[in-house]
Design an enzyme around this catalytic site. Structure first.
Site, PDB file in Angstrom:
ATOM      1  N   CYS A  47       0.989  -1.216  -0.061  1.00 43.44           N
ATOM      2  CA  CYS A  47      -0.046   0.035  -0.056  1.00 43.44           C
ATOM      3  C   CYS A  47       1.047   0.994  -0.100  1.00 43.44           C
ATOM      4  O   CYS A  47       1.896   1.338   0.711  1.00 43.44           O
ATOM      5  CB  CYS A  47      -0.749   0.056   1.268  1.00 43.44           C
ATOM      6  N   CYS A  70      -4.245   1.470   8.046  1.00 44.15           N
ATOM      7  CA  CYS A  70      -3.697   0.693   6.980  1.00 44.15           C
ATOM      8  C   CYS A  70      -3.264  -0.786   7.462  1.00 44.15           C
ATOM      9  O   CYS A  70      -2.691  -1.002   8.711  1.00 44.15           O
ATOM     10  CB  CYS A  70      -2.016   1.125   6.402  1.00 44.15           C
ATOM     11  N   HIS A 101      -8.569   5.147  -7.398  1.00 48.63           N
ATOM     12  CA  HIS A 101      -8.318   6.123  -8.228  1.00 48.63           C
ATOM     13  C   HIS A 101      -8.931   7.703  -7.325  1.00 48.63           C
ATOM     14  O   HIS A 101      -9.543   7.398  -6.270  1.00 48.63           O
ATOM     15  CB  HIS A 101      -9.436   6.300  -9.418  1.00 48.63           C
ATOM     16  N   CYS A 156      -4.629  -0.585  -0.101  1.00 49.80           N
ATOM     17  CA  CYS A 156      -4.880  -1.849   0.654  1.00 49.80           C
ATOM     18  C   CYS A 156      -6.277  -1.563   1.022  1.00 49.80           C
ATOM     19  O   CYS A 156      -7.011  -0.615   0.742  1.00 49.80           O
ATOM     20  CB  CYS A 156      -4.198  -2.252   2.198  1.00 49.80           C
ATOM     21  N   CYS A 175      -7.382   0.938   3.763  1.00 43.37           N
ATOM     22  CA  CYS A 175      -7.205   2.300   3.257  1.00 43.37           C
ATOM     23  C   CYS A 175      -8.274   2.798   2.185  1.00 43.37           C
ATOM     24  O   CYS A 175      -8.774   3.894   2.350  1.00 43.37           O
ATOM     25  CB  CYS A 175      -5.515   2.356   2.811  1.00 43.37           C
TER      26      CYS A 175
END
Length: 148
Positions: free
Chosen positions: A63, A71, A82, A101, A104
């Site tokens: 990540c 995380c 995106h 990840c 996240c």
């Protein structure tokens, strides 16, 4: 002043009970016309978009957003996340995305509301994009043409 010739309400009570009878019979040739069965067709499924090489490259990577306290640092759950703002129902290009990840990604999609502002969320995501772009260049998925 104008007066009505007919009263608004009938003074005789309505009759109740029994079906309403027609004064003229329904014209019929004696046989009901057969109805054709309804044609049913299966709904067409929207074709699933093929993943781009950049999206596929996220599999197994670390990540790059790394939200503190969120995380999971699990490369098996990494996808390409995106940036927001591509337009209504439109995503940004893959070069404006980061390896994210699952935890996240959920935080970026709305889990941040209780813990951070939108600007803080966008800053963390942009930092992830900045960390992801050199990786994509090293893999040959983003090529910068030489200036003339």
């Amino acid at each position: 002043m104008l007066q009505r010739k007919t009263p608004l309400r009938s003074k005789t009570p309505m009759k109740s009970g029994g079906p309403i009878k027609r004064s003229t019979p329904i014209k019929s040739d004696g046989q009901a016309k057969p109805r054709s069965p309804i044609k049913r067709t299966a709904m067409k499924k929207t074709p699933r978009l093929k993943q781009t090489k950049i999206q596929e490259s996220a599999r197994g990577k670390d990540c790059t957003v790394r939200v503190p306290g969120v995380c999971n640092f699990n490369p098996e759950t990494t996808v390409l996340g995106h940036l927001n703002g591509g337009g209504m129902a439109v995503k940004h290009s893959d070069i404006f995305a980061a390896y994210v990840c699952s935890d996240c990604h959920a935080w970026l999609d709305g889990g941040y509301v209780k813990t951070a502002t939108r600007n803080e969320r966008d800053l963390l995501h942009l930092q992830g994009v900045i960390r992801t772009q050199p990786i994509l260049m090293d893999l040959g998925l983003i090529i910068i043409a030489e200036a003339a």
